[in-house]
Design a protein around this motif. Structure first.
Motif, PDB file in Angstrom:
ATOM      1  N   ASP A  71      12.380  20.344  -8.901  1.00 11.23           N
ATOM      2  CA  ASP A  71      13.649  19.531  -8.811  1.00 11.23           C
ATOM      3  C   ASP A  71      13.144  19.104  -7.500  1.00 11.23           C
ATOM      4  OD1 ASP A  71      15.740  17.765  -9.637  1.00 11.23           O
ATOM      5  OD2 ASP A  71      17.256  19.472  -9.364  1.00 11.23           O
ATOM      6  N   SER A  72      12.650  19.010  -6.680  1.00 13.54           N
ATOM      7  CA  SER A  72      13.084  18.378  -5.192  1.00 13.54           C
ATOM      8  C   SER A  72      11.583  17.532  -5.154  1.00 13.54           C
ATOM      9  CB  SER A  72      12.212  19.727  -4.362  1.00 13.54           C
ATOM     10  OG  SER A  72      11.625  18.897  -3.168  1.00 13.54           O
ATOM     11  N   ILE A  73      12.415  16.812  -4.802  1.00 14.68           N
ATOM     12  CA  ILE A  73      11.964  14.974  -4.751  1.00 14.68           C
ATOM     13  C   ILE A  73      10.810  15.551  -3.018  1.00 14.68           C
ATOM     14  CG2 ILE A  73      11.956  13.008  -3.374  1.00 14.68           C
ATOM     15  CD1 ILE A  73      14.074  13.396  -5.842  1.00 14.68           C
ATOM     16  N   TRP A  74      10.828  16.089  -2.209  1.00 15.77           N
ATOM     17  CA  TRP A  74       9.753  16.124  -1.465  1.00 15.77           C
ATOM     18  C   TRP A  74       8.486  17.159  -1.878  1.00 15.77           C
ATOM     19  CZ3 TRP A  74       7.053  15.284   2.157  1.00 15.77           C
ATOM     20  CH2 TRP A  74       5.906  16.214   3.224  1.00 15.77           C
ATOM     21  N   GLN A  75       8.543  18.292  -2.897  1.00 13.32           N
ATOM     22  CA  GLN A  75       7.612  18.370  -3.129  1.00 13.32           C
ATOM     23  C   GLN A  75       6.782  17.691  -4.490  1.00 13.32           C
ATOM     24  OE1 GLN A  75       7.983  22.363  -4.773  1.00 13.32           O
ATOM     25  NE2 GLN A  75       8.895  23.148  -3.391  1.00 13.32           N
ATOM     26  N   MET A  76       7.952  17.156  -5.273  1.00 13.83           N
ATOM     27  CA  MET A  76       7.060  16.370  -6.223  1.00 13.83           C
ATOM     28  C   MET A  76       5.873  15.071  -5.574  1.00 13.83           C
ATOM     29  SD  MET A  76      10.112  14.197  -8.103  1.00 13.83           S
ATOM     30  CE  MET A  76      11.501  14.790  -9.394  1.00 13.83           C
ATOM     31  N   ILE A  77       6.780  14.586  -4.249  1.00 16.87           N
ATOM     32  CA  ILE A  77       5.271  13.641  -3.159  1.00 16.87           C
ATOM     33  C   ILE A  77       5.182  14.473  -3.102  1.00 16.87           C
ATOM     34  CG2 ILE A  77       5.265  12.005  -1.748  1.00 16.87           C
ATOM     35  CD1 ILE A  77       8.664  11.784  -2.044  1.00 16.87           C
ATOM     36  N   ARG A  78       4.814  15.676  -2.377  1.00 18.66           N
ATOM     37  CA  ARG A  78       3.588  16.380  -1.917  1.00 18.66           C
ATOM     38  C   ARG A  78       2.244  16.710  -2.535  1.00 18.66           C
ATOM     39  NH1 ARG A  78       0.682  18.171   0.730  1.00 18.66           N
ATOM     40  NH2 ARG A  78      -0.049  19.792   2.003  1.00 18.66           N
ATOM     41  N   ILE A 101       4.261  16.403 -20.502  1.00 16.27           N
ATOM     42  CA  ILE A 101       5.016  18.451 -19.817  1.00 16.27           C
ATOM     43  C   ILE A 101       4.761  17.561 -18.415  1.00 16.27           C
ATOM     44  CG2 ILE A 101       3.404  19.966 -20.040  1.00 16.27           C
ATOM     45  CD1 ILE A 101       1.940  18.604 -22.534  1.00 16.27           C
ATOM     46  N   ARG A 102       4.152  16.694 -17.447  1.00 20.12           N
ATOM     47  CA  ARG A 102       3.770  16.300 -16.272  1.00 20.12           C
ATOM     48  C   ARG A 102       5.672  16.723 -15.805  1.00 20.12           C
ATOM     49  NH1 ARG A 102       0.305  12.394 -14.352  1.00 20.12           N
ATOM     50  NH2 ARG A 102      -1.276  13.781 -15.570  1.00 20.12           N
ATOM     51  N   LEU A 162       1.015  -1.340   0.490  1.00 16.36           N
ATOM     52  CA  LEU A 162      -0.080   0.078   0.424  1.00 16.36           C
ATOM     53  C   LEU A 162       1.482   1.279  -0.081  1.00 16.36           C
ATOM     54  CD1 LEU A 162      -2.667   1.053   0.139  1.00 16.36           C
ATOM     55  CD2 LEU A 162      -2.928   0.913   2.744  1.00 16.36           C
ATOM     56  N   SER A 163       1.995   1.552   0.180  1.00 14.26           N
ATOM     57  CA  SER A 163       2.614   2.344   1.067  1.00 14.26           C
ATOM     58  C   SER A 163       3.303   2.854  -0.123  1.00 14.26           C
ATOM     59  CB  SER A 163       3.775   2.672   2.164  1.00 14.26           C
ATOM     60  OG  SER A 163       3.844   1.785   2.963  1.00 14.26           O
ATOM     61  N   THR A 164       3.731   1.459  -1.261  1.00 15.22           N
ATOM     62  CA  THR A 164       4.737   2.068  -2.351  1.00 15.22           C
ATOM     63  C   THR A 164       3.887   2.743  -3.119  1.00 15.22           C
ATOM     64  OG1 THR A 164       5.706  -0.236  -1.307  1.00 15.22           O
ATOM     65  CG2 THR A 164       6.639   0.652  -4.178  1.00 15.22           C
ATOM     66  N   TRP A 165       2.655   1.782  -3.584  1.00 19.46           N
ATOM     67  CA  TRP A 165       1.575   2.487  -4.166  1.00 19.46           C
ATOM     68  C   TRP A 165       1.265   3.738  -4.010  1.00 19.46           C
ATOM     69  CZ3 TRP A 165      -4.157   3.524  -3.813  1.00 19.46           C
ATOM     70  CH2 TRP A 165      -4.502   3.454  -5.326  1.00 19.46           C
ATOM     71  N   LEU A 166       1.074   3.733  -3.193  1.00 18.00           N
ATOM     72  CA  LEU A 166       0.953   5.427  -2.708  1.00 18.00           C
ATOM     73  C   LEU A 166       1.960   6.687  -2.873  1.00 18.00           C
ATOM     74  CD1 LEU A 166      -1.337   5.215   0.589  1.00 18.00           C
ATOM     75  CD2 LEU A 166      -2.141   6.417  -1.219  1.00 18.00           C
ATOM     76  N   LEU A 167       3.267   6.012  -2.534  1.00 17.86           N
ATOM     77  CA  LEU A 167       4.232   6.507  -2.636  1.00 17.86           C
ATOM     78  C   LEU A 167       4.962   6.651  -4.768  1.00 17.86           C
ATOM     79  CD1 LEU A 167       7.224   7.841  -2.555  1.00 17.86           C
ATOM     80  CD2 LEU A 167       8.253   5.575  -2.558  1.00 17.86           C
ATOM     81  N   MET A 168       4.367   5.842  -5.359  1.00 18.91           N
ATOM     82  CA  MET A 168       4.502   5.414  -6.775  1.00 18.91           C
ATOM     83  C   MET A 168       3.359   5.930  -7.756  1.00 18.91           C
ATOM     84  SD  MET A 168       7.971   4.641  -7.232  1.00 18.91           S
ATOM     85  CE  MET A 168       8.716   3.668  -6.379  1.00 18.91           C
ATOM     86  N   ARG A 169       2.362   6.818  -6.832  1.00 14.15           N
ATOM     87  CA  ARG A 169       1.366   7.298  -7.691  1.00 14.15           C
ATOM     88  C   ARG A 169       1.212   8.720  -7.564  1.00 14.15           C
ATOM     89  NH1 ARG A 169      -3.290   5.415  -9.198  1.00 14.15           N
ATOM     90  NH2 ARG A 169      -4.567   6.990  -9.193  1.00 14.15           N
ATOM     91  N   THR A 170       2.417   9.136  -7.085  1.00 18.75           N
ATOM     92  CA  THR A 170       2.694  10.627  -6.762  1.00 18.75           C
ATOM     93  C   THR A 170       3.390  10.426  -8.261  1.00 18.75           C
ATOM     94  OG1 THR A 170       4.848  10.293  -5.776  1.00 18.75           O
ATOM     95  CG2 THR A 170       3.035  10.881  -4.284  1.00 18.75           C
ATOM     96  N   ARG A 171       4.031  12.375  -8.008  1.00 18.94           N
ATOM     97  CA  ARG A 171       4.854  12.536  -9.222  1.00 18.94           C
ATOM     98  C   ARG A 171       6.270  12.100  -9.786  1.00 18.94           C
ATOM     99  NH1 ARG A 171       4.751  19.035  -9.928  1.00 18.94           N
ATOM    100  NH2 ARG A 171       4.633  19.239  -7.539  1.00 18.94           N
ATOM    101  N   LEU A 172       6.611  11.538  -8.121  1.00 13.02           N
ATOM    102  CA  LEU A 172       8.133  10.712  -7.600  1.00 13.02           C
ATOM    103  C   LEU A 172       7.969   9.903  -8.916  1.00 13.02           C
ATOM    104  CD1 LEU A 172      11.270  10.899  -6.619  1.00 13.02           C
ATOM    105  CD2 LEU A 172       9.504   9.343  -4.773  1.00 13.02           C
TER     106      LEU A 172
END
Lengths: 313, 283, 243
Positions: C107-114, C100-101, A167-177
């Protein structure tokens, strides 16, 4: 993160289903399920790095092994309690992984795979000769403290860990990261050309992967109660992990889980016909055919079908 | 000292033979054939089956191993490499799966336990207190002959030069009318043959067991990495570096550590000089 | 006011071949400069050195007065320069919006996630280069060459550059698509964007540039108005010599 109602429903159904499962299956099946859970954890770990970024790790058990050996040595030789040794093992895996990664990050493509493979063989040979009084040498160690007693408890522990990681990996991988890591797998130069540092992204992918591998490896060892170098640093073990991730579908979270369960049960059902190691022949043959036919894995069959249903009037 | 020298030479000759088939594929097709170790495995078992179990002449056993290896190379190219069309990751992964498949196919056919190959040529020569089996001597000499033949083939035949051309510049070769498909297939065939024959020698050097494909694969990988992509002379040189490193380590430090320096060398070279020590890209 | 781009004594050798030989020129803010020359003259090599994809053997590159000669590519992009490629190379398995995204990411991992993706900005960028709303969910494999170049422009624009390097933007386009691309560049010029443009299609290039620079065999051979450069004897000889 763009969560929709059906995401909640599917996850709730999946988690609920996994937890009521012990009521319906035999003890033997339960033990098989435990192994499937651990394999799923390792496959998710592999996928977080290799499935996403395309940097294929052929020595992933190197990471699992650091976690496993750290906690085994701490508990067995120094009497450290498991609650302390497992977090330490995870940290050791991440640091150990980074030491390998920092130089390996410069290497692209096939060569990265080779470094990881060489790394695994190196640690296998070193573990046996350097301080065998600590590592147990070729024979490994047994009589390690176990976390649970009985198949049902073992199942609940392993399934909780697997689901939490999934679940946590799934959530993490759904972000822009997740999107950025996926982009590295397609075109690393274009990622740099978008102003993102591929090195830093790969580092995050590697650390995520190492975290999961270290945690999974440490808990796995305390489920088994023993550790042996050849069982860990073995190309067949790596193979099983990679195949689980690929058969299920790399770059997804459901994929590695499907793959792990599919493979574990395939091996179990083959047992009556082929009791020895030759079961792996069927397993590898099937894996090869599945991979050649659908490189995107079983998970894509499900998503494709869902897409077709949605498109249908 | 003399003992180390002789053992080093013998081992290095064998390593050169093991590595050269792998180098060829890497150089011409730019593919890491992780199933290469399995050619050695199959070669060893084919020889065992025909020469030892069925009692055919030993030469026929080696020849049959070569034919099997050749067929495997061609089949792998046609069924696996060609359909995946230059997708390196997919080729490498499917090669690994194939290797594991073959390993257990061997378990299925011959069982899990290891087999002892009877020496190809029985007898031992004693030099300066070291026992040198004729078999090992034969293996080293055969390696040298095969390597020289291969070098001449690449240098002087039409197909050999086409292989050189493809390895240097696949696109340019295609433009100048070289049939890349045929060149690739020939390369896979040669690589398979060499691998299988090397397998017979390697198995008589150590022993024959289903997991024996990993060690020679690592040796081949090391030679390619340290030597840079695919020069035959580079392969020869680096095989000697690695062979002597291993012999020295096991006789001076500890036999268990023999592979460690090979591994350290691979990692160090990859990290410090990714293009390899010699860094040449032609055959 | 310092130049938008200032290049001094740029040298790049590949073995015995000198790909860029002591090249120096500068581009003023808001200016649009054409970089012309025969095949293999070293135009793309100059682009690659400005972006840091190739490291120069000697010379300096400054952006708005700041030396960027030794920065890695992502930091040069943050400094305000971005490029397109002769052969567009989108993220092949991603939709247009996702492509495009990636360009829009901080270039900040934290902002990418947040923070989640900015869908409005994605479609705004796509529309601004002439892609349609429907195309946002398309895969790059479903796009025409003209639309692929538009996607590449959108991805490049997403990094908010002040200086854009366009490499053969008209290659492989139909007459109609060339007109669209041309007016797109024109309107960005009006908004004050600085350009350095490489093109073989001189007819399409001419109206888009204030100035031209000709390169041959890694050397700068002419720098001036388009008419002057085209009339230059060396330039004529270099084109004829290559033909």
């Amino acid at each position: 993160m763009g969560l929709r109602w059906y995401h909640y429903v599917l996850w709730a159904a999946f988690i609920g289903g996994m937890f009521v499962l012990p009521e319906f299956v035999s003890r033997g099946t339960l033990r098989t399920l435990i192994f499937a859970n651990f394999l799923a954890i390792f496959a998710i770990s592999w996928d977080a790095l290799s499935g996403r970024t395309g940097y294929i790790s052929f020595g992933h058990t190197f990471l699992i092994g650091i976690g496993a050996y750290t906690t085994a040595i701490l508990t067995k030789r120094f009497g450290v309690p498991v609650e302390v040794s497992i977090p330490l093992a995870v940290i050791a895996t991440m640091i150990g992984g980074l030491i390998v990664l920092l130089p390996a990050l410069r290497i692209r493509g096939s060569y990265f795979a080779l470094v990881t493979l060489a790394m695994m063989e190196l640690i296998y040979q070193l573990v046996q000769v350097i301080r065998p009084d600590l590592t147990g040498g070729t024979r490994g160690m047994s009589g390690l403290p176990t976390l649970t007693r009985g198949a049902a408890n073992g199942y609940y522990m392993s399934v909780s860990l697997m689901l939490a990681i999934a679940l946590s990996t799934w959530l993490l991988m759904r972000t822009r990261l997740g999107t950025a890591l996926w982009a590295i797998g397609m075109n690393e130069d274009a990622v740099a050309g978008s102003g993102l540092s591929p090195t830093r992204l790969k580092m995050i992918a590697f650390l995520t992967s190492a975290f999961i591998a270290g945690l999974g490896g440490a808990v796995y060892i305390h489920y088994l109660g023993s550790i042996a170098p050849r069982a860990l640093f073995d190309i067949n073990f790596v193979f099983t992990i990679i195949v689980a991730a690929l058969i299920g579908g790399a770059g997804t979270i459901v994929g590695p889980i499907i793959g792990a369960f599919f493979l574990t049960f395939l091996l179990e059902y083959l047992r009556p016909w082929l009791p020895g190691a030759e079961r792996y022949m069927v397993y590898a043959g099937l894996a090869l055919i599945l991979y050649m036919v659908q490189p995107k894995g079983l998970a894509s069959l499900v998503t494709d079908a869902a897409a077709r249903l949605r498109r249908a009037p | 000292m003399l003992q180390v020298l002789i053992q080093g030479l013998l081992l290095s000759g064998l390593y050169a033979l093991i590595a050269v088939g792998f180098t060829l594929i890497f150089s011409v097709g730019r593919v890491l054939n992780l199933a290469y170790g399995a050619y050695l495995l199959i070669g060893g078992y084919v020889y065992f089956h025909f020469a030892q179990t069925l009692g055919l002449p030993k030469f026929a056993g080696v020849a049959l191993a070569g034919i099997f290896g050749c067929a495997m190379g061609v089949l792998k190219y046609q069924l696996l490499v060609k359909p995946l069309k230059g997708n390196h990751v997919a080729i490498e992964i499917s090669s690994l799966i194939l290797a594991v498949f073959l390993q257990y196919a061997v378990v299925f056919a011959f069982g899990d336990s290891s087999k002892i190959l009877l020496p190809i040529i029985p007898g031992v020569e004693r030099v300066a207190g070291a026992a040198i089996p004729y078999s090992n001597l034969f293996a080293a000499i055969a390696s040298w002959i095969i390597l020289i033949a291969l070098w001449a083939y690449v240098r002087f035949t039409h197909m050999g030069r086409a292989m050189q051309a493809v390895s240097m510049d696949a696109k340019g070769a295609a433009i100048s009318g070289i049939d890349a498909n045929r060149v690739n297939m020939t390369t896979w065939a040669i690589s398979g043959t060499l691998g299988a024959i090397a397998g017979v020698f390697f198995a008589s050097y150590t022993q024959l067991y289903p997991g024996m494909w990993v060690a020679p694969l690592i040796v081949a990988v090391a030679v390619v990495i340290v030597g840079g992509i695919g020069s035959i002379m580079g392969t020869l040189l680096v095989a000697h570096i690695i062979g002597f490193l291993e012999v020295l380590t096991s006789s001076l430090i500890a036999p268990e550590l023999r592979g460690v320096f090979t591994m350290v060398l691979i990692i160090a070279i990859l990290v410090l000089r990714p293009q390899g020590l010699l860094g040449r890209e032609e055959l | 006011m310092s130049a938008a781009l200032d290049i001094k004594g740029l040298v790049k050798r590949f073995g015995g071949l000198v790909a860029t030989n002591e090249v120096s020129f500068s581009v003023k803010p808001g200016e649009s400069v054409g970089l012309i020359g025969p095949n293999g003259a070293g135009k793309t090599t100059i682009f690659s050195q400005i972006m840091g994809e190739l490291r120069q053997d000697a010379g300096h590159i400054a952006l708005d007065g700041t030396d960027i000669s030794h920065l890695p590519t992502p930091r040069r992009i943050r400094a305000g320069v971005s490029r397109t490629y002769q052969v567009p190379r989108p993220f092949s398995d991603m939709s247009v919006a996702e492509n495009i995204r990636v360009g829009l990411m901080p270039d900040s991992i934290w902002q990418m996630i947040r923070y989640g993706p900015n869908h409005d900005r994605e479609s705004e960028l796509a529309l601004s280069v002439g892609l349609t709303k429907e195309q946002l969910q398309r895969q790059p494999s479903e796009l025409s060459m003209g639309d692929l170049r538009k996607l590449e422009m959108a991805r490049t624009l997403a990094t908010a550059p002040r200086l854009m390097l366009l490499d053969e933007v008209f290659a492989g386009l139909t007459v109609n698509e060339i007109a669209i691309m041309s007016s797109l560049v024109q309107s960005m010029r009006d908004d004050g964007m600085t350009f350095l443009i490489v093109s073989h299609d001189l007819k399409a290039l001419e109206p888009l540039i204030d100035r031209a620079i000709a390169i041959d065999q890694g050397r700068l051979i002419a720098d001036g108005s388009y008419a002057e450069v085209i009339a230059d004897a060396d330039v004529r000889a270099s084109y004829l010599g290559a033909a």
